[in-house]
Design a protein around this motif. Structure first.
Motif, PDB file in Angstrom:
ATOM      1  N   VAL A 149       0.810  -1.215   0.000  1.00  0.00           N
ATOM      2  CA  VAL A 149       0.000   0.000   0.000  1.00  0.00           C
ATOM      3  C   VAL A 149       0.845   1.268   0.000  1.00  0.00           C
ATOM      4  CG1 VAL A 149      -2.024  -1.061   1.052  1.00  0.00           C
ATOM      5  CG2 VAL A 149      -0.230  -0.112   2.529  1.00  0.00           C
ATOM      6  N   GLU A 150       2.135   1.145   0.335  1.00  0.00           N
ATOM      7  CA  GLU A 150       2.983   2.339   0.324  1.00  0.00           C
ATOM      8  C   GLU A 150       4.440   1.945   0.173  1.00  0.00           C
ATOM      9  OE1 GLU A 150       4.206   6.286   2.997  1.00  0.00           O
ATOM     10  OE2 GLU A 150       2.761   4.829   3.801  1.00  0.00           O
ATOM     11  N   TRP A 154       3.004  -3.207   3.923  1.00  0.00           N
ATOM     12  CA  TRP A 154       2.175  -4.279   3.396  1.00  0.00           C
ATOM     13  C   TRP A 154       0.975  -4.463   4.312  1.00  0.00           C
ATOM     14  CZ3 TRP A 154       4.613  -6.487  -0.927  1.00  0.00           C
ATOM     15  CH2 TRP A 154       5.992  -6.234  -1.045  1.00  0.00           C
ATOM     16  N   ASP A 155      -0.221  -4.322   3.752  1.00  0.00           N
ATOM     17  CA  ASP A 155      -1.444  -4.391   4.560  1.00  0.00           C
ATOM     18  C   ASP A 155      -2.249  -5.627   4.184  1.00  0.00           C
ATOM     19  OD1 ASP A 155      -3.697  -3.988   6.049  1.00  0.00           O
ATOM     20  OD2 ASP A 155      -4.088  -1.949   5.336  1.00  0.00           O
ATOM     21  N   SER A 203      -5.619  -4.784   2.752  1.00  0.00           N
ATOM     22  CA  SER A 203      -5.593  -3.736   1.728  1.00  0.00           C
ATOM     23  C   SER A 203      -6.860  -3.763   0.867  1.00  0.00           C
ATOM     24  CB  SER A 203      -4.374  -3.907   0.822  1.00  0.00           C
ATOM     25  OG  SER A 203      -4.563  -5.016  -0.050  1.00  0.00           O
ATOM     26  N   SER A 226      -0.378  -3.394  -7.717  1.00  0.00           N
ATOM     27  CA  SER A 226      -0.243  -2.241  -6.830  1.00  0.00           C
ATOM     28  C   SER A 226       0.499  -1.133  -7.563  1.00  0.00           C
ATOM     29  CB  SER A 226       0.528  -2.616  -5.566  1.00  0.00           C
ATOM     30  OG  SER A 226       0.876  -1.454  -4.825  1.00  0.00           O
ATOM     31  N   GLN A 268       2.331   0.898  -6.257  1.00  0.00           N
ATOM     32  CA  GLN A 268       3.522   1.216  -5.487  1.00  0.00           C
ATOM     33  C   GLN A 268       4.788   0.550  -6.029  1.00  0.00           C
ATOM     34  OE1 GLN A 268       3.589   3.470  -2.923  1.00  0.00           O
ATOM     35  NE2 GLN A 268       1.503   3.873  -3.621  1.00  0.00           N
TER      36      GLN A 268
END
Length: 232
Positions: free
Chosen positions: A28-29, A72-73, A76, A196, A198
């Motif tokens: 996620v980032e 890492w989620d 997500s 993703s 990212q």
């Protein structure tokens, strides 16, 4: 086990892997910090479903090491919206023998990356792969990815039937013969940047762009309810 059964198992394992707590869908980032960040502090302040890991790359302008963190989620939005990876049926015609000729270990080839606005990053390409694809003998550039040869390729299905920027394929060495390799395009896979926004994936160099359709391997990622990784 037949080749088709083995391919089905591979596909199922891929879908499990991308949806795992640190799989492609969970990223996620990516936070570039320049100097090495405090991983422990970042993990301590993260949500319970988030794992934090370190990442390093070479700065595209200065050539100096650049440190960062990845988040890492396991919960997500992309994991929640993930439905499947569309895949072609197994086709033995797309299991292709090739020849690998090692070169000087320090040789690099510039690869454009999807998030670098036309900039290139030099990746180590430890040898030339020669294989006949679409009736044409070609010399392909596969770079070293953690000790494995990774082929980034494009073909005429991109943007129509398959992921637009191209697909990835790990090249298999033949045991006992360092000069023989196998390109099983049934195991061509959609790159991480399709799961993703990212990620910063390499794009196919000119030598790896085929003017024929490669109808084998993964096609594209399917999300429910019109989910868009770039809008998440």
């Amino acid at each position: 086990m037949s080749a088709r059964e083995d391919h089905a198992r591979w596909h199922a394992a891929r879908e499990r892997a991308v949806a795992s707590p640190t799989g492609n869908l969970a990223l996620v980032e990516t936070r570039w910090t320049g100097a090495r960040a405090d991983l422990g502090a970042a993990q301590a302040s993260a949500a319970p479903t988030v794992q934090v890991t370190e990442i390093e790359r070479t700065d595209i302008d200065s050539g100096e090491p650049q440190h960062g963190l990845r988040f890492w989620d396991a919960a997500s939005p992309a994991i929640g919206a993930f439905e499947r990876i569309d895949t072609y049926d197994y086709d033995p015609a797309w299991v292709i023998d090739g020849t690998f000729r090692p070169v000087q270990a320090s040789r690099t080839v510039p690869f454009e990356h999807i998030r670098d606005n036309g900039g290139t990053r030099d990746l180590i390409v430890p040898g030339d792969i020669t294989a006949t694809i679409g009736g044409v003998e070609r010399t392909l550039a596969a770079f070293d990815d953690g000790g494995k040869l990774l082929l980034v390729f494009g073909d005429t299905t991109n943007g129509v039937e398959t992921y637009g920027p191209g697909r990835f394929l790990f090249v298999q060495h033949v045991e006992g013969d360092p000069h023989r390799v196998v390109l099983d395009f049934n195991r061509a896979f959609v790159p991480p940047c399709a799961f993703s926004a990212q990620y910063n994936c390499p794009l196919p160099p000119a030598s790896n762009r085929f003017e024929v359709p490669v109808r084998a391997g993964e096609k594209s990622v399917v999300f429910r309810d019109g989910f868009d990784i770039y809008a998440a």
